[in-house]
Design a protein around this motif. Structure first.
Motif, PDB file in Angstrom:
ATOM      1  N   GLU A 103      -9.281   2.093  -2.220  1.00 52.72           N
ATOM      2  CA  GLU A 103      -9.732   3.303  -2.939  1.00 52.72           C
ATOM      3  C   GLU A 103      -8.963   4.504  -3.345  1.00 52.72           C
ATOM      4  N   VAL A 104      -8.924   4.517  -4.666  1.00 53.86           N
ATOM      5  CA  VAL A 104      -7.904   5.488  -5.419  1.00 53.86           C
ATOM      6  C   VAL A 104      -8.768   6.388  -6.331  1.00 53.86           C
ATOM      7  N   PRO A 105      -8.061   7.472  -6.390  1.00 55.62           N
ATOM      8  CA  PRO A 105      -8.887   8.705  -7.485  1.00 55.62           C
ATOM      9  C   PRO A 105      -9.397   8.102  -8.679  1.00 55.62           C
ATOM     10  N   VAL A 158       0.773  -1.111   0.036  1.00 56.83           N
ATOM     11  CA  VAL A 158       0.015  -0.201   0.190  1.00 56.83           C
ATOM     12  C   VAL A 158       0.935   1.345  -0.122  1.00 56.83           C
ATOM     13  N   GLN A 159       2.153   1.239   0.696  1.00 56.96           N
ATOM     14  CA  GLN A 159       2.872   2.127   0.794  1.00 56.96           C
ATOM     15  C   GLN A 159       3.487   2.550  -0.701  1.00 56.96           C
ATOM     16  N   ALA A 160       3.830   1.779  -1.435  1.00 56.54           N
ATOM     17  CA  ALA A 160       4.402   1.701  -2.613  1.00 56.54           C
ATOM     18  C   ALA A 160       3.307   2.322  -3.603  1.00 56.54           C
ATOM     19  N   ILE A 161       2.126   1.828  -3.331  1.00 63.18           N
ATOM     20  CA  ILE A 161       1.120   2.486  -4.300  1.00 63.18           C
ATOM     21  C   ILE A 161       0.933   3.939  -4.079  1.00 63.18           C
ATOM     22  N   LYS A 162       0.953   4.337  -2.752  1.00 63.78           N
ATOM     23  CA  LYS A 162       0.820   5.821  -2.290  1.00 63.78           C
ATOM     24  C   LYS A 162       1.734   6.644  -2.951  1.00 63.78           C
ATOM     25  N   ARG A 163       3.114   6.025  -3.473  1.00 62.69           N
ATOM     26  CA  ARG A 163       3.952   7.048  -3.836  1.00 62.69           C
ATOM     27  C   ARG A 163       3.426   7.322  -5.251  1.00 62.69           C
ATOM     28  N   ALA A 211      -6.966   3.913 -14.627  1.00 65.40           N
ATOM     29  CA  ALA A 211      -7.231   3.379 -13.170  1.00 65.40           C
ATOM     30  C   ALA A 211      -5.920   3.169 -12.317  1.00 65.40           C
ATOM     31  N   GLY A 212      -4.799   3.664 -12.704  1.00 66.84           N
ATOM     32  CA  GLY A 212      -3.534   3.478 -12.109  1.00 66.84           C
ATOM     33  C   GLY A 212      -3.224   2.039 -12.337  1.00 66.84           C
ATOM     34  N   THR A 213      -3.597   1.501 -13.375  1.00 65.50           N
ATOM     35  CA  THR A 213      -3.309  -0.020 -13.388  1.00 65.50           C
ATOM     36  C   THR A 213      -1.951  -0.305 -13.569  1.00 65.50           C
ATOM     37  N   ALA A 214      -1.031   0.360 -14.153  1.00 66.01           N
ATOM     38  CA  ALA A 214       0.284  -0.082 -14.018  1.00 66.01           C
ATOM     39  C   ALA A 214       1.103  -0.001 -12.939  1.00 66.01           C
ATOM     40  N   GLU A 215       0.797   1.509 -12.217  1.00 65.68           N
ATOM     41  CA  GLU A 215       1.575   1.462 -11.083  1.00 65.68           C
ATOM     42  C   GLU A 215       1.078   0.217  -9.891  1.00 65.68           C
ATOM     43  N   ILE A 216      -0.199   0.198  -9.858  1.00 69.34           N
ATOM     44  CA  ILE A 216      -0.864  -0.794  -8.861  1.00 69.34           C
ATOM     45  C   ILE A 216      -0.329  -2.289  -9.212  1.00 69.34           C
ATOM     46  N   ARG A 217      -0.389  -2.658 -10.475  1.00 65.34           N
ATOM     47  CA  ARG A 217       0.217  -4.260 -10.631  1.00 65.34           C
ATOM     48  C   ARG A 217       1.769  -4.142 -10.452  1.00 65.34           C
ATOM     49  N   ARG A 218       2.198  -3.054 -10.811  1.00 62.68           N
ATOM     50  CA  ARG A 218       3.904  -3.014 -10.568  1.00 62.68           C
ATOM     51  C   ARG A 218       4.157  -3.238  -8.944  1.00 62.68           C
ATOM     52  N   ALA A 219       3.507  -2.537  -8.395  1.00 62.81           N
ATOM     53  CA  ALA A 219       3.576  -2.519  -6.767  1.00 62.81           C
ATOM     54  C   ALA A 219       3.234  -4.103  -6.391  1.00 62.81           C
ATOM     55  N   ALA A 220       2.116  -4.776  -6.903  1.00 62.74           N
ATOM     56  CA  ALA A 220       1.951  -5.914  -6.555  1.00 62.74           C
ATOM     57  C   ALA A 220       2.872  -6.998  -6.959  1.00 62.74           C
ATOM     58  N   ALA A 221       3.405  -6.831  -8.190  1.00 63.66           N
ATOM     59  CA  ALA A 221       4.487  -7.562  -8.625  1.00 63.66           C
ATOM     60  C   ALA A 221       5.809  -7.637  -7.854  1.00 63.66           C
ATOM     61  N   ILE A 222       5.982  -6.567  -7.576  1.00 64.73           N
ATOM     62  CA  ILE A 222       7.375  -6.375  -6.441  1.00 64.73           C
ATOM     63  C   ILE A 222       7.157  -6.952  -5.203  1.00 64.73           C
ATOM     64  N   PRO A 243      -2.782   9.169  -4.245  1.00 66.09           N
ATOM     65  CA  PRO A 243      -3.549   8.889  -3.042  1.00 66.09           C
ATOM     66  C   PRO A 243      -4.370   7.555  -2.740  1.00 66.09           C
ATOM     67  N   ALA A 244      -4.493   7.065  -1.785  1.00 63.35           N
ATOM     68  CA  ALA A 244      -5.271   5.871  -1.533  1.00 63.35           C
ATOM     69  C   ALA A 244      -5.509   5.469  -0.103  1.00 63.35           C
ATOM     70  N   GLU A 245      -6.779   4.938  -0.017  1.00 69.31           N
ATOM     71  CA  GLU A 245      -7.202   4.538   1.148  1.00 69.31           C
ATOM     72  C   GLU A 245      -7.378   3.171   1.331  1.00 69.31           C
ATOM     73  N   ALA A 246      -7.024   2.412   2.547  1.00 67.12           N
ATOM     74  CA  ALA A 246      -7.041   1.179   2.438  1.00 67.12           C
ATOM     75  C   ALA A 246      -7.806   0.298   3.636  1.00 67.12           C
ATOM     76  N   PHE A 247      -8.529  -0.578   3.265  1.00 69.40           N
ATOM     77  CA  PHE A 247      -9.303  -1.508   4.155  1.00 69.40           C
ATOM     78  C   PHE A 247      -8.382  -2.930   4.022  1.00 69.40           C
ATOM     79  N   TYR A 248      -7.758  -3.121   5.044  1.00 68.02           N
ATOM     80  CA  TYR A 248      -7.083  -4.544   5.164  1.00 68.02           C
ATOM     81  C   TYR A 248      -8.124  -5.838   5.780  1.00 68.02           C
ATOM     82  N   ASP A 249      -8.186  -6.693   5.151  1.00 69.43           N
ATOM     83  CA  ASP A 249      -9.132  -7.686   5.678  1.00 69.43           C
ATOM     84  C   ASP A 249      -8.191  -8.946   5.735  1.00 69.43           C
ATOM     85  N   TRP A 250      -8.648 -10.140   6.069  1.00 67.00           N
ATOM     86  CA  TRP A 250      -7.789 -11.286   6.196  1.00 67.00           C
ATOM     87  C   TRP A 250      -6.390 -11.218   6.742  1.00 67.00           C
ATOM     88  N   ALA A 251      -6.217 -10.374   7.702  1.00 66.00           N
ATOM     89  CA  ALA A 251      -5.031 -10.098   8.434  1.00 66.00           C
ATOM     90  C   ALA A 251      -4.083  -9.311   7.614  1.00 66.00           C
TER      91      ALA A 251
END
Lengths: 391, 317
Positions: free
Chosen positions: A319-321, A296-301, A326-337, A304-312
């Motif tokens: 939620e992002v603007p 989440v921190q990586a995406i916030k770079r 849709a910020g797809t590239a950044e979000i998926r890059r952060a997820a990949a890393i 702006p993003a607001e997070a609800f963490y479930d499943w521990a």
């Protein structure tokens, strides 16, 4: 009808109540098959913890019938209707399994797929088939029922589902910690999961999302909320609560929600009421709990993003603007890393038509995916393109 | 079930490609291939690594031994325990022939004058276990138990489990046996146990039952002499009849051990040709030439009649 469409290559959109129609890639000009008339519980054996229902039976009807016998669906199906502009409480049981969207209790009791014992359905070849059955243990042949969960109607139209149910716990309580930053909160959630107290819900809401809770105490604090649920008979809940608080002492003083407040708090999260329908985008990211806060921190770079963490921390609702991509590239890059995969749950139709809504697949998995689609639906007529383009 | 706790696998596909499916996440990206791979009996690829979910070990666990005057009473007691909302970690059932053999071998102190024995184990903190065992005793009283023996120590627990855990070996000492693995709905247990006795008697064979009652997973042990060809043949016939019975009451051919070669020809009892075709096409997705464990799971004649592997291209939407 399926046979006719298969022959002519006419796409079919499969609809239950339509509660999730705004999720996934838009389906072009299509005929509609609705399961709404396939209603009713066809088998319920409370002493065997099993129920069968036609696919179009509203979840609310199922849950009411179960509650009358003190039982429930353990995986606490989440309702994404309200977050995506549909009414809440309208989804059908078929859609619950077709999308495998499990709620907070997934970390304790398993996912929707883990409770699905059997299905009847129609594939894209217009063949009626069934798989699995009504018994609790069954390894006869391939687990097609479970394999269809999460396929979003792209492999078959479910007509009937058989699933496992469980008794409602006698009592429930929630232990709440306030004002923890994400990294400490996730650390706390993971520490709680390692305790032998059977935590059945482990969530963290950043302060802006916590402010949308309805609990008068929690919403006005202006602080993040980290919550753990315990369920059992009352003596056990009391003892486990003490044990848990003792183990988590370093994270500060804990508040407690009683049984009634606990039911309200978690049912609110089930409806995603902290993520109401609005112009912002909603992402759903699966990751390793220990990486969640960093991700989440990586995406916030980038946004702006607001997070609800479930499943521990294993599931992040973000939620992002709204933006065109849709910020797809950044979000998926952060997820990949950091490890994980992301699905775009809420976005304008035009955005969902132009970006990859579901996580893009590796070439090998994509080949298997196309093969599986062709095995069930060689003409490509069932919910075409809902998950992936040209599939 | 194993499959609930497998989060990912690394697998070698038939063409030599190595794929990672799933991973350390609680849900799948895209289709749920793991669901199709787990339990596919080596027909989808060679798994070289798995990621599984682990849980904290419970603080303690203790069993209780319950003896009943009839299998019917024991079956009803199982249903009542589950209906009460208690979910024990094990409910094991042994019938009289199984008890006698297990006791003679393991000397676990099992009562020999009961028709059926349940071993019910619960877990939690010591206080929670006490409370759950007390609840189970109360429930069992509705079924006139002849013996109620709750474990009071780890040694006691070990002794109660000793006979059950040794049962298969103990029976194997006195006779060859043919073990079945069908699952049935709990409500049919009484009826099915009675019919299993009839089926075996009809073939002139004895049967002992030791099984996981909590989930209806039966393990009838058909006793026979492997050196007697005719008896071996009759044991197989009785086994097949028992599995057909399981399917006819709403159950299945195998609860935990799989289809393999032995039960492949019974698949048509549980599945229609269309059901089997749906499954066989999934095999073809992973293994178009049917080279991996090809003789397993599916009836040979169905395999011979299967369609050509699906074309993986189709008209775009």
């Amino acid at each position: 009808m399926v046979a006719g469409c298969a022959e002519k290559g006419i796409p079919i959109e499969i609809v239950g109540s339509g509660s999730k129609r705004a999720v996934g890639r838009p389906i072009g000009n299509a005929m509609t098959i609705t399961t709404a008339s396939l209603r009713g519980v066809t088998l319920y054996e409370p002493s065997e913890l099993v129920m069968s229902a036609r696919a179009g039976t509203p979840l609310t009807a199922i849950e009411a019938e179960l509650a009358a016998r003190g039982q429930m669906l353990a995986f606490e199906p989440i309702d994404i209707g309200p977050a995506t502009g549909a009414a809440h409480g309208t989804q059908t049981i078929g859609a619950v399994f077709a999308t495998n969207l499990s709620g907070a209790r997934r970390i304790h009791s398993g996912a929707a797929r883990d409770h699905l014992l059997g299905v009847k359905g129609v594939n894209g070849r217009a063949e009626l088939f069934q798989s699995g059955g009504r018994v609790m243990k069954n390894v006869t042949g391939y687990d097609v029922a479970r394999g269809l969960s999460g396929s979003w109607g792209t492999l078959a139209v479910l007509t009937e589902v058989t699933f496992k149910v469980v008794p409602w716990p006698e009592t429930a309580a929630t232990v709440v910690y306030l004002n923890l930053p994400d990294n400490l909160a996730v650390e706390l959630l993971c520490a709680a999961m390692a305790q032998p107290v059977e935590v059945s819900g482990a969530v963290h809401l950043q302060a802006p999302l916590a402010a949308r809770l309805s609990h008068p105490g929690l919403k006005t604090m202006g602080k993040s909320v980290t919550a753990l649920r315990l369920e059992n008979f009352s003596g056990a809940v009391t003892a486990r609560k003490q044990k848990l608080k003792e183990a988590l002492r370093v994270y500060g003083k804990a508040l407690e929600l009683d049984h009634r407040e606990t039911l309200e708090f978690w049912s609110e999260l089930r409806r995603l009421s902290v993520l109401p329908h609005r112009q912002t985008l909603l992402w759903r990211i699966s990751t390793k709990p220990t990486m969640a806060a960093k991700l989440v921190q990586a995406i916030k770079r980038y946004m702006p993003a607001e997070a609800f963490y479930d499943w521990a921390g294993g599931l992040v609702w973000l939620e992002v603007p709204a933006t065109a991509d849709a910020g797809t590239a950044e979000i998926r890059r952060a997820a990949a890393i950091h490890g994980g995969h992301a699905t775009l749950i809420r976005a304008e139709r035009s955005v969902r038509a132009s970006v990859e809504v579901f996580q893009p697949l590796s070439p090998a998995i994509e080949r298997l995916t196309r093969g599986l689609k062709a095995a069930f639906d060689p003409a490509g007529i069932l919910n075409p393109g809902r998950m992936y383009a040209n599939l | 079930m194993t499959t609930n706790n497998v989060l990912g696998v690394r697998m070698v596909l038939i063409d030599g490609e190595i794929v990672d499916i799933g991973g350390p996440y609680l849900d799948a990206e895209g289709y749920d291939f793991l669901a199709l791979i787990v339990g596919s009996e080596g027909q989808s690829g060679i798994i070289t690594e798995a990621t599984v979910r682990i849980l904290p070990k419970s603080e303690s666990a203790r069993p209780i031994l319950l003896g009943f005057g009839s299998s019917a009473a024991a079956s009803s007691c199982v249903a009542a325990i589950i209906a009460s909302g208690i979910i024990p970690v094990a409910i094991e059932f042994m019938d009289k022939p199984a008890i006698a053999v297990a006791e003679a071998y393991a000397k676990a102190g099992y009562p020999l004058d009961v028709e059926a024995l349940l071993i019910v184990e619960v877990e939690g903190s010591p206080e929670e276990v006490n409370r759950l065992l007390a609840d189970i005793v109360e429930i069992s009283k509705g079924f006139q138990p002849k013996v109620i023996e709750a474990s009071t120590s780890p040694e006691h627990s070990a002794r109660i489990w000793k006979g059950r855990k040794a049962a298969f070996g103990a029976i194997g000492r006195i006779s060859d046996y043919y073990c079945m693995d069908g699952t049935i709905p709990l409500s049919k247990m009484q009826e099915v146990l009675a019919k299993i006795s009839q089926i075996c008697a009809g073939h002139g064979l004895k049967v002992a039952n030791v099984f996981h009652a909590g989930d209806g997973n039966l393990h009838p042990l058909i006793l026979y002499n492997a050196n007697n060809e005719d008896e071996a043949r009759r044991a197989e016939l009785a086994g097949a009849e028992i599995l057909k019975l399981c399917v006819s009451v709403g159950g299945c051919l195998t609860g935990e051990h799989g289809v393999g070669i032995e039960k492949r020809d019974l698949m048509g009892v549980q599945f229609t040709p269309a059901d089997l075709a749906v499954q066989m096409r999934i095999k073809s997705v992973f293994d178009p030439q049917w080279l991996l464990n090809a003789g397993k799971v599916f009836p040979l004649e169905a395999v011979e009649m299967k369609e050509a592997p699906p074309e993986s291209t189709h008209r775009a939407a």
